[in-house]
Motif scaffolding. Structure first.
Motif, PDB file in Angstrom:
ATOM      1  N   THR A  81     -12.787 -48.562 -26.668  1.00  0.00           N
ATOM      2  CA  THR A  81     -12.334 -48.919 -24.967  1.00  0.00           C
ATOM      3  C   THR A  81     -11.821 -47.436 -25.089  1.00  0.00           C
ATOM      4  O   THR A  81     -11.245 -46.568 -25.895  1.00  0.00           O
ATOM      5  N   VAL A  82     -12.654 -46.736 -23.365  1.00  0.00           N
ATOM      6  CA  VAL A  82     -12.333 -44.778 -23.220  1.00  0.00           C
ATOM      7  C   VAL A  82     -11.838 -45.520 -22.361  1.00  0.00           C
ATOM      8  O   VAL A  82     -10.895 -45.973 -20.826  1.00  0.00           O
ATOM      9  N   ALA A  83     -10.444 -44.129 -21.929  1.00  0.00           N
ATOM     10  CA  ALA A  83      -9.622 -43.706 -20.975  1.00  0.00           C
ATOM     11  C   ALA A  83     -10.381 -42.172 -20.341  1.00  0.00           C
ATOM     12  O   ALA A  83     -10.100 -41.846 -21.148  1.00  0.00           O
ATOM     13  N   SER A  84     -10.487 -42.083 -19.353  1.00  0.00           N
ATOM     14  CA  SER A  84     -10.926 -41.111 -18.573  1.00  0.00           C
ATOM     15  C   SER A  84     -10.087 -40.814 -17.650  1.00  0.00           C
ATOM     16  O   SER A  84      -9.452 -41.852 -16.708  1.00  0.00           O
ATOM     17  N   PRO A  85      -9.915 -38.967 -17.523  1.00  0.00           N
ATOM     18  CA  PRO A  85      -8.857 -38.569 -16.944  1.00  0.00           C
ATOM     19  C   PRO A  85      -8.941 -38.517 -15.396  1.00  0.00           C
ATOM     20  O   PRO A  85     -10.613 -38.364 -15.551  1.00  0.00           O
ATOM     21  N   VAL A  86      -8.709 -38.777 -14.806  1.00  0.00           N
ATOM     22  CA  VAL A  86      -8.219 -39.384 -13.039  1.00  0.00           C
ATOM     23  C   VAL A  86      -7.350 -38.409 -12.562  1.00  0.00           C
ATOM     24  O   VAL A  86      -6.369 -38.131 -13.325  1.00  0.00           O
ATOM     25  N   GLU A  87      -6.917 -38.567 -11.125  1.00  0.00           N
ATOM     26  CA  GLU A  87      -5.576 -38.012 -10.539  1.00  0.00           C
ATOM     27  C   GLU A  87      -4.946 -38.716 -10.557  1.00  0.00           C
ATOM     28  O   GLU A  87      -5.020 -39.953 -10.527  1.00  0.00           O
ATOM     29  N   GLY A  88      -3.948 -38.124 -11.309  1.00  0.00           N
ATOM     30  CA  GLY A  88      -2.334 -38.678 -11.498  1.00  0.00           C
ATOM     31  C   GLY A  88      -1.981 -39.519 -13.287  1.00  0.00           C
ATOM     32  O   GLY A  88      -1.471 -40.130 -13.061  1.00  0.00           O
ATOM     33  N   GLY A  89      -3.722 -40.002 -13.805  1.00  0.00           N
ATOM     34  CA  GLY A  89      -3.818 -40.805 -15.256  1.00  0.00           C
ATOM     35  C   GLY A  89      -4.769 -40.683 -15.369  1.00  0.00           C
ATOM     36  O   GLY A  89      -5.454 -39.901 -15.729  1.00  0.00           O
ATOM     37  N   PHE A  90      -5.490 -41.899 -15.942  1.00  0.00           N
ATOM     38  CA  PHE A  90      -6.687 -42.690 -16.260  1.00  0.00           C
ATOM     39  C   PHE A  90      -7.297 -43.895 -16.073  1.00  0.00           C
ATOM     40  O   PHE A  90      -5.996 -44.380 -15.690  1.00  0.00           O
ATOM     41  N   VAL A  91      -8.480 -43.936 -15.903  1.00  0.00           N
ATOM     42  CA  VAL A  91      -8.870 -45.448 -15.681  1.00  0.00           C
ATOM     43  C   VAL A  91      -9.452 -45.855 -17.236  1.00  0.00           C
ATOM     44  O   VAL A  91     -10.052 -45.096 -18.153  1.00  0.00           O
ATOM     45  N   LEU A  92      -9.177 -46.979 -17.095  1.00  0.00           N
ATOM     46  CA  LEU A  92      -9.331 -47.680 -18.736  1.00  0.00           C
ATOM     47  C   LEU A  92     -10.331 -48.915 -18.235  1.00  0.00           C
ATOM     48  O   LEU A  92     -10.423 -49.738 -18.036  1.00  0.00           O
ATOM     49  N   ASN A  93     -11.691 -48.325 -19.603  1.00  0.00           N
ATOM     50  CA  ASN A  93     -12.486 -49.515 -19.676  1.00  0.00           C
ATOM     51  C   ASN A  93     -13.225 -49.502 -21.165  1.00  0.00           C
ATOM     52  O   ASN A  93     -12.724 -49.007 -21.564  1.00  0.00           O
ATOM     53  N   GLY A  94     -12.722 -50.916 -21.592  1.00  0.00           N
ATOM     54  CA  GLY A  94     -13.554 -51.251 -23.089  1.00  0.00           C
ATOM     55  C   GLY A  94     -12.405 -52.726 -23.246  1.00  0.00           C
ATOM     56  O   GLY A  94     -12.127 -53.718 -21.998  1.00  0.00           O
ATOM     57  N   THR A  95     -12.894 -53.159 -23.775  1.00  0.00           N
ATOM     58  CA  THR A  95     -12.614 -54.589 -24.222  1.00  0.00           C
ATOM     59  C   THR A  95     -11.644 -55.250 -25.662  1.00  0.00           C
ATOM     60  O   THR A  95     -11.425 -54.318 -26.246  1.00  0.00           O
ATOM     61  N   LYS A  96     -10.709 -55.732 -25.529  1.00  0.00           N
ATOM     62  CA  LYS A  96      -9.546 -55.689 -26.886  1.00  0.00           C
ATOM     63  C   LYS A  96      -9.642 -57.057 -27.263  1.00  0.00           C
ATOM     64  O   LYS A  96      -9.914 -58.053 -26.706  1.00  0.00           O
ATOM     65  N   ASP A 154      -6.562 -74.054 -34.984  1.00  0.00           N
ATOM     66  CA  ASP A 154      -5.583 -75.212 -35.478  1.00  0.00           C
ATOM     67  C   ASP A 154      -5.775 -75.549 -34.288  1.00  0.00           C
ATOM     68  O   ASP A 154      -5.189 -76.695 -33.164  1.00  0.00           O
ATOM     69  N   GLY A 155      -6.665 -75.032 -32.725  1.00  0.00           N
ATOM     70  CA  GLY A 155      -6.677 -76.156 -31.101  1.00  0.00           C
ATOM     71  C   GLY A 155      -5.631 -74.776 -31.193  1.00  0.00           C
ATOM     72  O   GLY A 155      -5.409 -75.064 -29.153  1.00  0.00           O
ATOM     73  N   SER A 156      -4.434 -73.988 -31.011  1.00  0.00           N
ATOM     74  CA  SER A 156      -3.581 -73.963 -30.224  1.00  0.00           C
ATOM     75  C   SER A 156      -3.778 -71.805 -29.774  1.00  0.00           C
ATOM     76  O   SER A 156      -5.234 -71.896 -29.952  1.00  0.00           O
ATOM     77  N   HIS A 157      -3.321 -71.751 -29.122  1.00  0.00           N
ATOM     78  CA  HIS A 157      -3.682 -70.377 -28.038  1.00  0.00           C
ATOM     79  C   HIS A 157      -3.446 -69.352 -28.517  1.00  0.00           C
ATOM     80  O   HIS A 157      -1.263 -69.317 -27.767  1.00  0.00           O
ATOM     81  N   HIS A 158      -3.072 -68.505 -29.271  1.00  0.00           N
ATOM     82  CA  HIS A 158      -1.871 -67.576 -29.948  1.00  0.00           C
ATOM     83  C   HIS A 158      -3.007 -66.463 -29.512  1.00  0.00           C
ATOM     84  O   HIS A 158      -3.272 -64.736 -28.656  1.00  0.00           O
ATOM     85  N   PHE A 159      -4.546 -66.052 -29.947  1.00  0.00           N
ATOM     86  CA  PHE A 159      -5.649 -65.075 -29.384  1.00  0.00           C
ATOM     87  C   PHE A 159      -6.130 -65.349 -27.985  1.00  0.00           C
ATOM     88  O   PHE A 159      -6.184 -66.100 -27.690  1.00  0.00           O
ATOM     89  N   ASN A 160      -6.065 -64.192 -27.357  1.00  0.00           N
ATOM     90  CA  ASN A 160      -6.775 -63.469 -26.204  1.00  0.00           C
ATOM     91  C   ASN A 160      -7.462 -62.301 -26.281  1.00  0.00           C
ATOM     92  O   ASN A 160      -7.699 -61.937 -26.931  1.00  0.00           O
ATOM     93  N   GLU A 161      -9.197 -62.684 -25.808  1.00  0.00           N
ATOM     94  CA  GLU A 161      -9.772 -61.513 -25.800  1.00  0.00           C
ATOM     95  C   GLU A 161      -9.616 -60.469 -24.362  1.00  0.00           C
ATOM     96  O   GLU A 161      -8.937 -61.075 -23.047  1.00  0.00           O
ATOM     97  N   VAL A 162      -8.848 -59.410 -24.568  1.00  0.00           N
ATOM     98  CA  VAL A 162      -8.348 -58.611 -22.497  1.00  0.00           C
ATOM     99  C   VAL A 162      -9.904 -57.954 -22.207  1.00  0.00           C
ATOM    100  O   VAL A 162      -9.849 -56.974 -23.265  1.00  0.00           O
TER     101      VAL A 162
END
Lengths: 382, 389
Positions: A143-158, A208-216
């Motif tokens: 996951t990469v955070a590229s510096p821009v004016e005032g902060g970062f632009v973030l791209n990737g998958t968790k 077990d069918g429950s919802h805990h995990f996610n892909e972000v």
């Protein structure tokens, strides 16, 4: 020997009595389905009740809205809640992981913004570390955070992001500088709102069918400068330094305690256990007692300002392996394939635990990695 | 004496003993001290050194002829004795025999004592009207004129043939008594445990015992003795486990194959980590239980929390013995399977001691029955008992 015995103080035992009285009132046995561990049941309402009693954000200093309590005080509250299978998932990560990180590395502004809200159980966090190609090898995150004016632009998958569909923010480990020879350089942590534009949370159903995990998925997510956690480029040091030895608490050996308690509760009243079961239960009880003493010893060492990384790894290894052993032993004593829909709480918990238990020795640092930590410490010994 | 200072002193004392002939010594790693299994347990030498310092009688009241100090001090000495596979009846002389004699108002004699290891845990029922010794010691006292006559059989008496005297609980028309039996007139059949330590069978047939050799057993004597016995073995085992752990790690760091220390291979490293953790668990459990039992000294009944702690310590030591021995032998490879290399002095003791004063299984069944009796809601409160300031 590495571990020192711990004698609890009267005030510490009094705290325990208060938590037990609270649980007797709020969660009398039979009125709720016990959760199997720290991540099992998400209840902002229950977390807020705990917060009202001063039991969330205990380690946060009062000037940031917390209670300045010791690691042993936190241990006692945690073990009472987990032994009861209380629904603590909502605030657990924010309380145990995010808050200490903010305290150690956060800017003053970040501390003032987040810590009081965490202590009030009004702000919940997820962990944004693992990626499809980066699990145990966290330094290889892409996951990469590229510096821009005032902060970062973030791209990737968790991925494996527990609670991302429910929580408010997550701390994202990302690369802010290009990969060099030392892969640990150029990593940073950014605090990202889970409802920010460009953040897409996709459920990953658990076994077990429950919802805990996610892909972000993060697509051109803007993160202001003010939400860079600590020092840009120091993400690796921040992630590995103090947190490693915080991870040996009661949440690493009590996930399946309710399984044993319900097994005993459903025995015919006054009925002695058959010898085989008695032997098994006795061994489990002895193991609980011993592992608890080890975990408590680490808590007291933390209180003394030590950094017992090796001891914590040992306790987490022993504890999580034991959580699985409890399931295996009780499976062996149960005389049939447990039905998840059974009216017997023990049977339905056993069915659930059977499916979920393999995760105990994977999450938060696999057994293999933990044993590697211990082994490395032993390498110098002659 | 300060606990740490005592531990250091004793450790140096044991470490300074010359290893028995022909045994290799790895620098820094503990070596077995004192007579080994090839001897018949000649008690001179190291015993005399320890006796000169009063160490075998630590925790026995000075008024009774002991060296003073408390139970925790004595168990610290046993830990270090275990660390060096010391082949001497230290537990029997101090925390077991010496304690029994002092509690019965008898004077502790000079020389090593023997105390029979009971065949099981069936005598253990604190607070349930227990205290009357069952048939374990197999000793009964009958009146003969103005004296007592002792009759019975005692199997598995550590150093029974060489001890200055045997101390045991005995049944009598007056209730349970503590008896100090002189060695003459005792029929002895020498035996050994798996580690080669003497475990002799003694048969008494109307052996005369004078008034200075008989005293009233303290209340719940069999129960307190069972706790002390189990903890004595847990302490010895914790020491031996520490020694095995340290020796195995050293070996793996020094032994090279394929151009590097075998400790650098992941499969070996993972075993070392498991071995170290198991030894630590047994060490802490024994230490906490020791402190708790020491704190309960003088109470009418052993508190349930103390019984649980001792059970947990013995069970943990038993489990660790199996795991650590297996890992240690595997890491050492063939050399660890030789008579010459010292590893077996420790692992054989671990395998043996695990079965004495209540095996893992016996204590587990006892604990499981208590857990079931007390009911589900009582389990968590029981597990959170421990040391209190």
């Amino acid at each position: 020997m590495r571990f020192q015995p711990v004698a609890l103080r009267p005030a510490e035992e009094e705290l325990r009595s208060e938590v037990r009285a609270f649980l007797a009132e709020e969660l009398p046995r039979g009125s709720y389905r016990p959760g199997l561990g720290m991540n099992a049941v998400h209840s902002p309402e229950f977390s807020k009740k705990l917060a009202e009693r001063g039991w969330v954000g205990m380690a946060i200093p009062p000037e940031y809205g917390g209670h300045g309590r010791s690691p042993v005080d936190r241990f006692i509250v945690a073990e009472e809640l987990l032994a009861a299978g209380a629904p603590v998932a909502a605030h657990w990560t924010a309380d145990r992981q995010t808050a200490p990180t903010l305290l150690s590395f956060g800017t003053e502004d970040q501390r003032r913004r987040f810590l009081p809200a965490i202590a009030r159980a009004e702000c919940f966090f997820s962990i944004g570390m693992s990626e499809p190609d980066a699990g145990s090898d966290l330094a290889s995150v892409r996951t990469v955070a590229s510096p821009v004016e005032g902060g970062f632009v973030l791209n990737g998958t968790k991925i494996w992001t527990s609670g991302a569909h429910l929580n408010d923010f997550f701390c994202v480990l990302c690369r802010t500088s290009p990969l060099e020879d030392d892969r640990h350089h150029g990593l940073s942590q950014l605090i990202v709102s889970l409802s920010a534009e460009g953040v897409e949370v996709r459920p990953i159903p658990f076994v077990d069918g429950s919802h805990h995990f996610n892909e972000v998925v993060l697509h051109d997510v803007f993160v202001p400068e003010s939400l860079a956690l600590g020092e840009v480029g120091m993400g690796w040091q921040q992630v590995t330094s103090e947190l490693s030895y915080e991870r040996s608490g009661p949440d690493r050996f009590l996930s399946t305690y309710q399984l044993l308690e319900t097994y005993l509760a459903e025995r015919p009243a006054g009925g002695a256990l058959p010898e085989r079961a008695s032997d098994a239960v006795g061994r489990l009880a002895a193991r609980y007692w011993t592992i608890r003493q080890l975990s408590l010893s680490v808590a007291r060492a933390l209180e003394r300002g030590q950094a017992p990384a090796v001891e914590a790894a040992m306790v987490k290894d022993l504890g999580t392996t034991f959580e699985q052993e409890v399931v295996a032993v009780l499976q062996d004593l149960a005389d049939h394939d447990p039905d998840p829909g059974s009216s017997s709480l023990f049977e339905s918990l056993l069915a659930q635990a059977t499916l979920v238990a393999p995760s105990y020795t994977i999450r938060g640092g696999t057994t293999e990695v933990l044993r590697g930590v211990v082994a490395r410490a032993l390498r110098g010994q002659r | 004496m300060n606990a740490e200072l005592l531990g250091d002193t004793v450790e140096r004392l044991f470490a300074d003993q010359p290893p028995p002939g022909g045994r290799s010594r790895s620098p820094g790693a503990p070596s077995p001290a004192g007579p080994g299994p090839s001897d018949h347990g000649d008690l001179a030498g190291l015993w005399d050194t320890l006796a000169g310092l009063g160490l075998p009688w630590v925790s026995v009241a000075e008024e009774a002829g002991g060296a003073g100090g408390d139970l925790e001090d004595a168990l610290t000495i046993l830990f270090h004795a275990g660390r060096h596979a010391v082949a001497l009846p230290l537990a029997e002389t101090g925390v077991l025999g010496g304690w029994l004699l002092a509690a019965a108002g008898l004077r502790v004699p000079e020389g090593p004592l023997a105390v029979p290891v009971p065949p099981g845990l069936s005598s253990f029922s604190p607070g349930k009207g227990g205290g009357a010794p069952r048939d374990e010691s197999g000793l009964q006292l009958a009146r003969r004129g103005g004296r007592w006559a002792a009759t019975g059989r005692m199997a598995r008496v550590p150093w029974g043939a060489q001890a200055a005297a045997v101390v045991a609980l005995a049944g009598s028309p007056d209730g349970p008594l503590v008896v100090l039996v002189p060695p003459d007139e005792v029929e002895v059949t020498r035996g050994r445990n798996l580690a080669g330590e003497p475990r002799d069978a003694l048969v008494l047939d109307g052996v005369a015992v004078g008034p200075s050799g008989v005293g009233p057993a303290p209340p719940l004597a069999a129960e307190w003795l069972a706790l002390r016995g189990a903890l004595s073995r847990a302490a010895l085992m914790a020491g031996a486990l520490d020694a095995v752990s340290q020796r195995t790690v050293s070996y793996a760091n020094e032994r090279s194959q394929f151009g590097r220390p075998i400790a650098s291979f992941q499969a070996v490293a993972q075993r070392l980590a498991q071995l170290a953790a198991a030894a630590e668990a047994a060490g802490l459990a024994a230490q906490v239980a020791a402190r708790m039992l020491a704190g309960a000294d003088g109470q009418d009944q052993p508190p349930p929390g103390v019984c649980l702690a001792v059970a947990a310590a013995k069970i943990t030591a038993g489990r660790a013995s199996r795991e650590v021995s297996a890992h240690a032998h595997q890491v050492h490879g063939a050399i660890g399977m030789t008579e010459e290399y010292p590893l077996h002095h420790f692992t054989r003791r671990l395998w043996s001691w695990a079965h004495e004063w209540g095996s893992e299984a016996a204590w587990a069944r006892w604990l499981g029955d208590r857990v079931a009796e007390a009911g589900a809601p009582a389990l968590w409160p029981a597990l959170t008992t421990g040391l209190r300031e």
